[in-house]
Design a protein around this motif. Structure first.
Motif, short mmCIF file in Angstrom:
data_model
loop_
_atom_site.label_atom_id
_atom_site.label_comp_id
_atom_site.label_asym_id
_atom_site.label_seq_id
_atom_site.Cartn_x
_atom_site.Cartn_y
_atom_site.Cartn_z
N VAL A 142 0.82 -1.22 0.00
CA VAL A 142 0.00 0.00 0.00
C VAL A 142 0.85 1.26 0.00
CG1 VAL A 142 -1.74 1.33 1.27
CG2 VAL A 142 -1.91 -1.17 1.16
N ARG A 143 1.77 1.37 0.92
CA ARG A 143 2.44 2.65 1.20
C ARG A 143 3.03 3.31 -0.03
NH1 ARG A 143 4.04 5.82 5.23
NH2 ARG A 143 6.02 6.92 5.07
N SER A 144 3.73 2.56 -0.86
CA SER A 144 4.38 3.17 -2.02
C SER A 144 3.74 2.74 -3.33
CB SER A 144 5.88 2.78 -2.02
OG SER A 144 6.03 1.38 -2.09
N THR A 145 2.46 2.37 -3.27
CA THR A 145 1.75 1.91 -4.46
C THR A 145 0.56 2.81 -4.78
OG1 THR A 145 0.16 0.45 -3.33
CG2 THR A 145 2.36 -0.45 -3.78
N PHE A 146 -0.15 2.47 -5.83
CA PHE A 146 -1.32 3.24 -6.24
C PHE A 146 -2.41 3.19 -5.17
CE2 PHE A 146 -2.43 -1.02 -7.45
CZ PHE A 146 -3.82 -1.10 -7.31
N ILE A 147 -2.42 2.13 -4.34
CA ILE A 147 -3.43 2.05 -3.28
C ILE A 147 -3.18 3.15 -2.25
CG2 ILE A 147 -4.49 0.60 -1.52
CD1 ILE A 147 -3.52 -1.84 -3.06
N GLY A 148 -1.92 3.31 -1.88
CA GLY A 148 -1.57 4.37 -0.94
C GLY A 148 -1.89 5.75 -1.50
N ARG A 173 -0.95 10.43 -2.00
CA ARG A 173 0.41 10.35 -2.54
C ARG A 173 1.04 9.03 -2.13
NH1 ARG A 173 4.91 13.73 0.64
NH2 ARG A 173 6.09 12.07 -0.37
N LYS A 174 2.13 8.68 -2.82
CA LYS A 174 2.90 7.50 -2.46
C LYS A 174 4.01 7.93 -1.51
CE LYS A 174 2.20 5.41 -7.04
NZ LYS A 174 2.88 4.91 -8.28
N TYR A 175 4.36 7.02 -0.58
CA TYR A 175 5.43 7.30 0.37
C TYR A 175 6.51 6.24 0.26
CZ TYR A 175 2.20 10.52 2.73
OH TYR A 175 1.35 11.55 3.02
N SER A 176 7.73 6.65 0.61
CA SER A 176 8.84 5.70 0.67
C SER A 176 8.60 4.71 1.80
CB SER A 176 10.16 6.45 0.91
OG SER A 176 11.19 5.54 1.24
N ARG A 177 9.06 3.48 1.60
CA ARG A 177 8.91 2.47 2.64
C ARG A 177 9.92 2.66 3.77
NH1 ARG A 177 8.48 -1.37 -1.87
NH2 ARG A 177 6.28 -1.90 -2.20
N LYS A 178 10.95 3.47 3.55
CA LYS A 178 11.97 3.67 4.56
C LYS A 178 11.53 4.70 5.58
CE LYS A 178 15.85 2.62 1.46
NZ LYS A 178 17.10 3.16 0.86
N LEU A 179 11.56 4.29 6.84
CA LEU A 179 11.18 5.21 7.91
C LEU A 179 12.11 6.41 7.95
CD1 LEU A 179 9.01 5.22 10.18
CD2 LEU A 179 10.77 4.35 11.72
N SER A 180 13.35 6.20 7.58
CA SER A 180 14.34 7.28 7.60
C SER A 180 14.06 8.34 6.54
CB SER A 180 15.74 6.71 7.39
OG SER A 180 15.82 6.02 6.15
N ASP A 181 13.22 7.99 5.57
CA ASP A 181 12.90 8.95 4.51
C ASP A 181 11.77 9.90 4.88
OD1 ASP A 181 14.85 7.97 2.88
OD2 ASP A 181 13.53 6.68 1.70
N ILE A 182 11.13 9.63 6.02
CA ILE A 182 10.06 10.52 6.45
C ILE A 182 10.67 11.80 6.96
CG2 ILE A 182 8.12 10.83 8.04
CD1 ILE A 182 7.74 7.84 8.06
N LYS A 183 10.43 12.86 6.26
CA LYS A 183 11.03 14.14 6.59
C LYS A 183 10.05 15.02 7.36
CE LYS A 183 14.65 12.98 4.21
NZ LYS A 183 15.92 12.62 4.88
N GLU A 184 10.59 15.81 8.23
CA GLU A 184 9.78 16.79 8.94
C GLU A 184 9.69 18.04 8.06
OE1 GLU A 184 9.52 19.17 13.19
OE2 GLU A 184 11.23 17.89 12.74
N THR A 185 8.68 18.07 7.23
CA THR A 185 8.56 19.17 6.28
C THR A 185 7.99 20.43 6.93
OG1 THR A 185 6.38 18.35 5.63
CG2 THR A 185 8.26 17.59 4.36
N GLU A 186 7.24 20.22 7.99
CA GLU A 186 6.66 21.38 8.67
C GLU A 186 6.90 21.22 10.16
OE1 GLU A 186 2.65 21.00 7.51
OE2 GLU A 186 2.98 21.79 5.51
#
Length: 412
Positions: free
Chosen positions: A376-382, A388-401
């Protein structure tokens, strides 16, 4: 004096609060099977071999606050879309995030949920009872009826009832928002009242307990009997729309969110204490008015308590909590057939109810998160569910705000 930014930054605490309320659906539905007795219209599944009073207490307490809190947060974020983006963008967003997923998943999940309940009830030898539980909250058919395409047409909204009503709430709040934009004196008066009440801890507790009590008395019920019918139920609509509008109006007073942290622990303890006493009592000896007042008192205490606690402890960005928030939609959608079928798979195991409950809870959670992560996370289902699609890597989650950008709003 610092001013509030025109655009509201990401509120990590409310994101997390909304996600946890959805996740508690696993606890709720995973535990009802072990309350004892026979299948009911609310949950047509019971393990006849074992039950547990602690699970019963946990379920009724969660049931008191989970969906009201969720609706408050849903109303808050809907108002954010309406006022910070635009009414048009709010409608487009609600259609993509609520309407389309509801239509797709109510169809996809119907046969899975039906088969899951049917299998477990056969294991528990409740299959005859199961077939006669008419108007069940989730299913009122059996696998043998899946012989024609019409059999795959859902007969109820199942656990997706909240999406069904959110669609209605979105439409109504959109129209009310446009109306009250033309009536600024009403909006300003309501906001001024809200501001005055929120800054006084005792007053806000009394006011919103009273309003909740009056809503329930108008419905002539001590608590809402949530409907999953496709025919809208007035009581269900009124009760949850009340909490939704609580959140909608709260958005205009978002600079006072910090007030929820005042006595947050105290409100939470009040909610748990009062409801525990109520649970241990013989409620049949209490009048409808007293039972209604207890429910209204507890749900108000829980709303202020849990919201304050999440603002206190979850306001900073957390990659883990962001991941949980992103996954919560999928987890909630998928969990129901799992919490229905797993009890049947372990039904003949000679184990205490609490152990079976923990097996259902942990297995369901594991399957939901694994499927989310890989499918789901990085696919069309997500993308379909979350935009939007997200990276599966937890380290890729950025604090954008960063939440620090919100401090001016909190400190005005």
């Amino acid at each position: 004096m610092k001013t509030i930014p025109h655009k509201t930054e990401r509120l990590h605490a409310l994101d997390s609060l909304r996600a946890i309320m959805m996740m508690l659906g696993i606890v709720l539905h995973g535990g009802i099977t072990y309350l004892g007795g026979e299948p009911s219209t609310g949950w047509p599944l019971r393990d006849p071999l074992t039950s547990n009073s602690f699970i019963h207490w946990l379920i009724v307490v969660i049931h008191n606050f989970r969906m009201p809190i969720f609706m408050v947060v849903a109303g808050f974020f809907a108002a954010l879309l309406f006022f910070d983006r635009s009414p048009k963008k709010m409608i487009i967003n609600r259609a993509k995030r609520i309407l389309y997923p509801f239509v797709v998943f109510v169809i996809l999940l119907w046969p899975l949920v039906t088969l899951a309940f049917s299998y477990s009830n056969k294991v528990f030898s409740f299959d005859k009872v199961f077939e006669t539980v008419l108007g069940s909250m989730y299913i009122n058919t059996t696998p043998s009826t899946f012989t024609a395409l019409t059999s795959f047409v859902p007969l109820t909204t199942m656990h997706l009832w909240f999406l069904y009503y959110l669609i209605m709430f979105s439409a109504v709040s959109f129209l009310l928002g446009l109306l009250f934009k033309k009536l600024p004196f009403v909006t300003n008066g309501t906001t001024a009242f809200y501001n005055a009440v929120l800054q006084r801890p005792v007053l806000k507790f009394v006011v919103f307990t009273t309003l909740t009590f009056l809503v329930l008395r108008f419905m002539d019920q001590s608590w809402v009997a949530t409907s999953t019918s496709f025919i809208p139920d007035f009581g269900t609509f009124l009760f949850y729309f009340y909490f939704y509008m609580f959140g909608w109006i709260l958005f205009k007073s978002k600079h006072l969110l910090k007030t929820f942290m005042t006595y947050d622990w105290a409100f939470t303890l009040i909610g748990f204490s009062v409801y525990t006493v109520y649970f241990l009592m013989d409620s049949s000896t209490l009048s409808l008015e007293i039972r209604t007042l207890i429910n209204a008192t507890c749900v108000t205490a829980f709303i202020y308590g849990f919201t304050g606690l999440f603002l206190r402890y979850f306001s900073n960005h957390s990659a883990l909590m962001r991941y949980v928030s992103d996954s919560s939609y999928w987890v909630y959608l998928l969990h129901l057939p799992l919490t229905a079928v797993i009890p049947g798979l372990i039904g003949e195991w000679d184990l205490p109810a609490i152990v079976k409950f923990l097996i259902v809870l942990s297995t369901t959670t594991f399957i939901c998160f694994v499927t989310y992560h890989y499918f789901v996370r990085s696919t069309f289902i997500g993308q379909f569910l979350n935009g939007r699609k997200y990276s599966r890597k937890l380290s890729d989650i950025k604090e954008t705000e960063k939440l620090s950008n919100l401090k001016p709003a909190f400190n005005e």
